[in-house]
Design an enzyme around this catalytic site. Structure first.
Site, short mmCIF file in Angstrom:
data_model
loop_
_atom_site.label_atom_id
_atom_site.label_comp_id
_atom_site.label_asym_id
_atom_site.label_seq_id
_atom_site.Cartn_x
_atom_site.Cartn_y
_atom_site.Cartn_z
N ASP A 308 -27.44 39.48 60.54
CA ASP A 308 -28.90 39.44 60.54
C ASP A 308 -29.33 38.53 61.67
O ASP A 308 -28.75 37.47 61.87
CB ASP A 308 -29.41 38.89 59.21
CG ASP A 308 -29.45 39.99 58.16
OD1 ASP A 308 -29.75 41.14 58.53
OD2 ASP A 308 -29.16 39.70 57.00
N ASP A 345 -52.97 25.96 61.45
CA ASP A 345 -51.87 26.91 61.24
C ASP A 345 -50.65 26.15 60.72
O ASP A 345 -50.00 25.42 61.46
CB ASP A 345 -51.56 27.62 62.57
CG ASP A 345 -50.53 28.71 62.40
OD1 ASP A 345 -49.96 28.82 61.28
OD2 ASP A 345 -50.29 29.44 63.37
N GLN A 381 -55.75 39.68 57.50
CA GLN A 381 -56.80 40.57 57.96
C GLN A 381 -57.15 40.30 59.42
O GLN A 381 -57.17 41.20 60.26
CB GLN A 381 -58.07 40.42 57.11
CG GLN A 381 -58.02 41.13 55.78
CD GLN A 381 -57.19 40.35 54.77
OE1 GLN A 381 -57.24 39.13 54.75
NE2 GLN A 381 -56.41 41.05 53.96
N ARG A 383 -55.53 38.29 61.59
CA ARG A 383 -54.33 38.13 62.41
C ARG A 383 -54.57 37.13 63.54
O ARG A 383 -54.08 37.27 64.64
CB ARG A 383 -53.86 39.47 62.98
CG ARG A 383 -53.69 40.53 61.90
CD ARG A 383 -52.91 41.70 62.39
NE ARG A 383 -51.54 41.34 62.74
CZ ARG A 383 -50.57 41.17 61.85
NH1 ARG A 383 -50.81 41.29 60.58
NH2 ARG A 383 -49.36 40.85 62.23
N MET A 384 -55.40 36.14 63.25
CA MET A 384 -55.68 35.07 64.24
C MET A 384 -55.84 33.78 63.46
O MET A 384 -56.14 33.78 62.27
CB MET A 384 -57.00 35.33 64.97
CG MET A 384 -56.99 36.53 65.90
SD MET A 384 -58.54 36.67 66.78
CE MET A 384 -59.70 36.98 65.48
N SER A 385 -55.69 32.66 64.17
CA SER A 385 -56.09 31.39 63.59
C SER A 385 -56.92 30.68 64.65
O SER A 385 -56.84 31.03 65.83
CB SER A 385 -54.87 30.57 63.18
OG SER A 385 -54.19 30.12 64.32
N LYS A 396 -56.22 31.80 68.58
CA LYS A 396 -54.94 32.26 69.14
C LYS A 396 -54.43 33.39 68.27
O LYS A 396 -54.67 33.42 67.06
CB LYS A 396 -53.93 31.13 69.24
CG LYS A 396 -53.21 30.79 67.95
CD LYS A 396 -51.99 29.93 68.25
CE LYS A 396 -50.96 29.98 67.13
NZ LYS A 396 -51.45 29.65 65.80
N ASP A 520 -30.72 44.18 49.85
CA ASP A 520 -29.45 44.17 50.59
C ASP A 520 -28.30 44.67 49.72
O ASP A 520 -27.22 44.96 50.23
CB ASP A 520 -29.10 42.75 51.04
CG ASP A 520 -29.90 42.33 52.26
OD1 ASP A 520 -30.27 43.22 53.04
OD2 ASP A 520 -30.15 41.13 52.42
#
Lengths: 680, 574
Positions: A308, A345, A381, A383-385, A396, A520
């Site tokens: 992995d 973040d 939702q 996808r930014m901070s 960003k 797995d």
């Protein structure tokens, strides 16, 4: 590995190969193991024991001077006991570990829910699969199970040796708890998944003790070969008597038995089971539990390693490694904006941006310092901070998201950077205000140290490494190149993993992998060597044939080395054992023939003192070489990560040529001692 | 060694190497049921007719069990056929000398001997066998027992080359194709060559000649006649070795010129050598084929040099009696062949399971005579009997790979096939049976009145005679140390069983091995695989073969030729 390689803290850690108490108990065991029902499982040593009995009888039945026959008989018994001793020593190490594990199991109680919802206190021994129990802080979990309600910190050091507590909670991949571990805080409701006596701890004890040890496929094949050689030599010796009668030489039974025992491969025959037990034991010392010796052996045969990406090849988290400003923006400006946008973040990636910004002399700020600002935390939702101040809003996020949010023009230089970083396997994040694109953050996967060299060695040994990742093919290719793996499987779903394993196996290859999640499990079960992480789910642990108590996927590499080392040790001692026979012939055959045909004296190239001394010396050498090689059998021969041809050359030189020469010297020295001490 | 001998040796090895590839390529076509040869136009109709006659579908392949059963049925039918003819030859045609029927034990021994490709002869052929017996009952086996060996080798090689397969070929197709496309045409050309050199081919009655100088009042000599050339050709090609004449290839009719001697030696090894090329080609690893070839060559040369050295050094007791040291040991050798050709022939005939001789091995020096004996005890893997040499060699390769292969830290693999418990079991079984019968029968004979009664010599040399006979029988060589009077009920029966068991108890496990290998998956070869090419592998293979043989036979050899050697140098002869 260094960073993830936990200190081995199991109670037997650092035990010496030989310690007093273990030695004494192993010596005792050697005699108990003389039980013919046990001995018959090892044909070579069984024949040796029969030889010892026959020579002992000869002492009592025949008349005359017996000094020689008595000594032969004693050394033959010593040969048998040496083999038993080697096995007892190997088992002894496991027993010590099992004892300490057992201590953690004693006197456990559990609070079981009755049908009416009330609790009753019962002993761990009566727990059954399906029972629901309650475990509160300070208590020891009485059996293996799955958390169905609540979350708790658990001290698992009894099993893993790792003292830092871990969190166990209902749902997800961290729901499995192990009997014998202690809840430190909170309380959890647990559904028992293994009845008493079948728990993980029980299996672990049985394994390290070697109680349920069965011969592995290769061990069986080798035993057949050794038995075949024994049959051949038995027949050589049986027919030698009539041939001697024809030639006017009456070989005595004790001499024939001595020759037989010297010829049959007693060295490997005596050490074979010790090598197997020691192999499993070495894994335990690396905090890996193999469910069978077969799994250890399979590890040596592995052709393909499925690794992995995250956690195995790269450190778990990406790190911000570089700020690349858009045209007209300074590094400081960008660093400042990036830090502000990341303050809220809490992900490792977000924190790494704050840390990187400090290198541009942007001091770390706290959220409390900016009372007028509004933080925009990362959400699935948006996808930014980011951070909203009075005049300016910082964000960003991914390039597409930011381009949609900011009104600023997207410079082609920034677009170029985004593509470049993606190609390198990194993740580009864009920093912007509401009307201006400021630049790019380069988030990169950190490949663990030392892996590149390790994979190169594997390639030379003929083992293919395949990286498994959910990343897109472009990113996957870049990281694969950086880590030096041979191949990669991008955008992999669990079923892709299973399909890949099946494909490789259809091509005759053996596959090893690690895994921890329930999804797995099918792949772990399909793989020839499936190493489940101890932090993983119960399903994963049941599906694999090994469990890594440290939950360190990189350890797959050590596991393969240990498997190979075990096979090498067997091969080396087999070669050594058979090469030894040449010198024994040169000691014994002239000794047998000289009384009848004195002219054959030149065949006695070692110039041994006299016929009896020669035969006795060969028998003594044959016995003590087993004892001398016990440490090697337990430790294993030196592992070399080289192509097969090179390993073969080196080992042939040491164990083949060495095995040819060593006994000539050994027998000569023993003969000199026997003569000096007037033993015969 | 004189220059002329060196030249001959280099020429011999060079020619052997040269014919390996073309003959190997031809074999690949013959052993492929769909293969194409230049003889198709002539032989294809005959081949098709044969299949129809025996009711075989050439496209239908067999698994190892069916293959083995077909082989066994065919062999035992052949033994019965020959046994009956030998028992009634007096009443059959082509018997100008009026030779009587054979005794039951001699007929049994001979039928088994020829059907197993041993061709041990307990009898004096020209005084025992009618032309009909020679040309029908015996010659048939010279062809089919050889074809059978090649067929079995091909089946094993297919087992290695195939993966996850059930079948290993069709016995009847292999037998028919090898006989028609390989053995018959080669034997035909070979026989014509022999006739050109002076070998006879007729069905005349024996002629009586008046000797030039009468010895002990005997003034006439009977000169045996017969269809020699046709039998001689296949005798060599098929590693049969059963002579038309008692003197075998020392007889001027069987081996008339130095050229025939050279060609005969070469033809013993030709097919065995080509089969190594077939192995390499079929498994897709030509280097492996050559590595095996070189391993064989190394053992051949080692044996030859020892034999040559010992024969050249001669017998010190003879030398004390005035025999020139430079002559070496010429006892039992043809003057026209000398030391070199005798030593090389003795080496080559026992490297393969041939058994023809151009000198009497009984008269070799003890260590010179040890070489042919050990060659056979190596299980005749030096190019070997046609087919049998290769399949036995493959067993040794598998044992080598398993014995030493673990040292690389993997389950041993041979050409991508994992060697597991079952494979080890059947491979070791095929080696054990030979040891059991050789040593068992020798030990039995050594302490039996019937055993000792047959000996021509006493002491260690007598032991060598018995050991040689049972080795030659179990290994299906057929050469004799001479000296032994073997045409007695006991020797004929025990040697008959020795040959029978040595052949079939060995073949059955080997066919099981072929079946097992065919069923396996194939692991791709890589740097992690056990190397089966190159010098290291070749040397290792030779070392393991010699080690296993030496460890098994050293005690018996020590009591036989080795003691005799020391006694000879101490002044005692037997």
């Amino acid at each position: 590995m260094p960073e993830h390689f936990s200190n081995f803290t199991m109670t037997t850690r650092g035990h010496k190969t030989f310690d007093g108490a273990m030695l004494t108990s192993a010596i005792g065991e050697s005699f108990l193991k003389l039980d013919p029902r046990r001995m018959v499982r090892n044909p070579v040593m069984f024949v040796t024991m029969v030889g010892a009995i026959v020579t002992t009888l000869e002492v009592f039945i025949t008349k005359g001077a017996h000094a020689f026959v008595i000594q032969i008989a004693l050394w033959l018994w010593f040969t048998v006991l040496s083999a038993n001793f080697a096995e007892a020593m190997a088992e002894g190490r496991g027993k010590a570990q099992a004892d300490s594990l057992r201590k953690s199991r004693t006197q456990l109680f559990g609070l079981r829910y009755k049908a009416d919802g009330t609790l009753e206190k019962i002993a761990a021994e009566v727990l059954r699969k399906g029972d629901i129990i309650l475990v509160v802080a300070g208590e020891v979990i009485p059996g293996d199970g799955e958390v169905i309600e609540g979350a708790a910190t658990v001290d698992e050091s009894a099993i893993t040796g790792e003292s830092a507590p871990v969190i166990r909670e209902s749902g997800g991949d961290r729901s499995a708890v192990t009997g014998g571990t202690r809840v430190l805080s909170d309380q959890i409701k647990v559904r028992i998944t293994a009845s008493a006596g079948e728990s993980f701890l029980d299996r672990m004890i049985a394994l390290v003790e070697g109680a349920k040890r069965q011969k592995t496929p290769n061990e069986i094949a080798l035993t057949i070969l050794l038995s075949a050689l024994t049959i051949i030599f038995l027949w050589v010796i049986i027919t030698l008597r009539p041939l001697g009668v024809y030639s006017g030489a009456l070989f005595s039974v004790s001499v024939l038995v001595a020759l037989l025992v010297c010829l049959i491969p007693t060295t490997i025959g005596g050490l074979l089971s010790a090598i197997g037990i020691a192999g499993i034991d070495r894994l335990v010392q690396h905090n890996v539990l193999a469910m069978s010796g077969r799994a250890v052996e399979a590890a040596g045969d592995v052709d393909v390693l499925l690794l992995d990406k995250t956690g195995t090849i790269t450190l778990g988290n990406r790190e911000a490694s570089e700020f690349i400003p858009a045209p007209g923006v300074t590094h400081e400006e960008l660093a400042n904006a990036a830090q502000l946008a990341s303050l809220a973040d809490e992900t490792p990636e977000g924190r790494s941006v704050v840390v990187l910004a400090k290198k541009y002399n942007i001091r770390g700020r706290e959220i409390t310092e900016l009372p007028h600002a509004t933080f925009v935390p990362f959400s699935a939702q948006t996808r930014m901070s980011g951070l909203d101040m009075e005049l300016v809003q910082y964000r960003k996020g991914e390039a597409k998201t930011i381009a949609a949010w900011s009104r600023g023009a997207f410079p082609s230089e920034v677009q170029y950077e985004v593509e470049r970083i993606s190609k390198l396997g990194g993740t580009p994040l864009i920093v912007a205000t509401q009307n201006r694109i400021l630049g790019t953050i380069y988030l990169r996967d950190i490949v663990k140290g030392g892996l590149v060299d390790r994979f190169k060695l594997f390639r030379e040994m003929g083992i293919k490494t395949v990286m498994i990742t959910g990343d897109n093919p472009l990113t996957a290719a870049a990281i694969a190149a950086e880590a030096g793996v041979d191949d990669y499987l991008a955008e992999a779903k669990p079923e892709d993993k299973l399909a890949l394993i099946r494909k490789e196996q259809a091509g005759g290859r053996m596959v090893a992998m690690t895994g921890d999640g329930t999804n797995d499990a099918p792949a772990l079960a399909q793989a020839d060597v499936g190493v489940a992480m101890n932090t993983g789910t119960q399903a994963a642990k049941e599906a694999g044939n090994m469990v890594d108590l440290d939950s360190n996927p990189t350890k797959l590499i050590e596991i393969i080395e240990i498997g190979k080392q075990m096979l090498m040790t067997r091969g080396a001692l087999t070669t050594f054992s058979i090469a030894n026979d040449v010198s024994k012939y040169f000691a014994i055959i002239p000794a047998m023939l000289i009384p009848v045909f004195p002219v054959i004296a030149p065949l006695d190239i070692m110039h041994l003192h006299d016929p009896q001394s020669a035969i006795l010396s060969a028998v003594i050498f044959n016995a003590i070489i087993i004892i001398l090689l016990v440490p090697l059998a337990l430790r294993g021969v030196k592992f070399r990560a080289l192509p097969a041809a090179a390993v073969l050359r080196i080992n042939l030189l040491i164990y083949g040529v060495g095995g040819l020469i060593a006994p000539f010297i050994g027998i000569k020295l023993i003969d000199m001692a026997v003569a000096a001490l007037h033993l015969v | 060694m004189p220059l002329i001998d060196w030249v001959q040796l280099v020429l011999f090895v060079g020619l052997l190497a040269l014919i390996t590839k073309p003959l190997g390529l031809y074999l690949s076509e013959v052993l492929d049921a769909k293969g194409k040869t230049f003889l198709d136009r002539i032989l294809k109709p005959l081949e098709r007719f044969t299949y129809r006659l025996i009711g075989v579908d050439p496209a239908q392949e067999q698994d190892w069990k069916r293959y083995t059963v077909s082989m066994l049925v065919f062999s035992f039918a052949g033994i019965l056929f020959t046994y009956i003819i030998l028992r009634v030859q007096a009443w059959l045609p082509l018997n100008p000398q009026g030779l009587p029927n054979l005794s039951p034990h001699l007929a049994f021994n001979t039928a088994v001997s020829f059907a197993t490709n041993t061709n041990w002869q307990s009898y004096i052929p020209e005084a025992t066998m009618s032309y009909f017996s020679q040309a029908v009952a015996l010659v048939i086996h010279n062809f089919v027992s050889a074809a059978m060996g090649i067929a079995l080798a091909a089946a094993l090689v297919r087992g290695i080359a195939r993966h996850t397969a059930k079948t290993i070929g069709n016995f009847w197709t292999d037998l028919v194709r090898v006989t028609y496309y390989l053995l018959l045409p080669l034997a035909l050309v070979y026989a014509i060559f022999l006739i050109s050199q002076g070998t006879i081919q007729n069905f005349s009655a024996y002629t009586t000649a008046h000797v030039v100088q009468s010895v002990g009042g005997v003034a006439t000599q009977t000169i045996a006649q017969g269809p020699l050339a046709s039998q001689e050709a296949i005798k060599m090609l098929g590693t049969n070795g059963g002579g038309f004449m008692n003197a075998n290839s020392a007889h001027p009719f069987e081996n008339p010129t130095p050229l025939t001697n050279f060609v005969e030696m070469l033809s013993i090894l030709a097919i065995g050598s080509a089969l190594t090329y077939y192995l390499g080609r079929t498994v897709g690893n030509q280097k492996h084929g050559w590595a095996v070839w070189f391993a064989m060559l190394l053992i051949m040369l080692a044996g030859f040099f020892i034999a040559f050295h010992e024969e050249k050094a001669g017998n010190p007791i003879h030398q004390q009696l005035g025999v020139s040291k430079t002559d070496g040991n010429m006892e039992g050798k043809e003057v026209r062949f000398g030391i070199f050709d005798s030593a090389l022939f003795a080496t080559v005939t026992t490297d393969a399971s041939e058994g023809a001789v151009d000198s009497m091995h009984d008269s070799f020096t003890p260590l010179g005579g040890l070489v042919p004996m050990v060659n056979m005890q190596l299980d005749e893997i030096v190019f070997g009997g046609v087919g049998s040499g290769l399949y036995t060699m493959i067993v040794y390769i598998i044992l080598t790979v398993f014995l030493v292969g673990l040292m690389i830290g993997r389950t041993p693999e041979y050409l991508g096939k994992k060697i597991e418990a079952y494979d080890v079991k059947v491979a070791t079984l095929s080696v054990i049976v030979l040891v059991i019968f050789i040593l068992g029968f020798t030990a039995w004979a050594a302490v039996s009145a019937w055993g000792v009664a047959g000996l021509n010599n006493s002491g260690p040399h007598g032991l060598s005679e018995m050991l040689y006979a049972y080795t030659s029988g179990a290994e299906n060589n057929g050469s004799a140390f001479a000296g032994l009077t073997a045409n007695t009920p006991w020797y004929n029966t025990t040697l008959g069983l020795d040959m029978l068991f040595g052949r079939f108890f060995m073949i059955i496990p080997i066919m099981a091995l072929a079946g097992s290998l065919a069923r396996k998956k194939r692991v791709p070869m890589g740097p992690g695989s056990f190397p089966v090419t190159g010098i290291l592998f070749t040397v290792l293979l030779v070392a393991v073969i010699i080690l296993i043989t030496a460890l098994t036979f050293f005690p018996a050899l020590a009591l036989g030729p080795i003691v005799e050697h020391f006694l000879m140098h101490a002044g005692t002869l037997f």
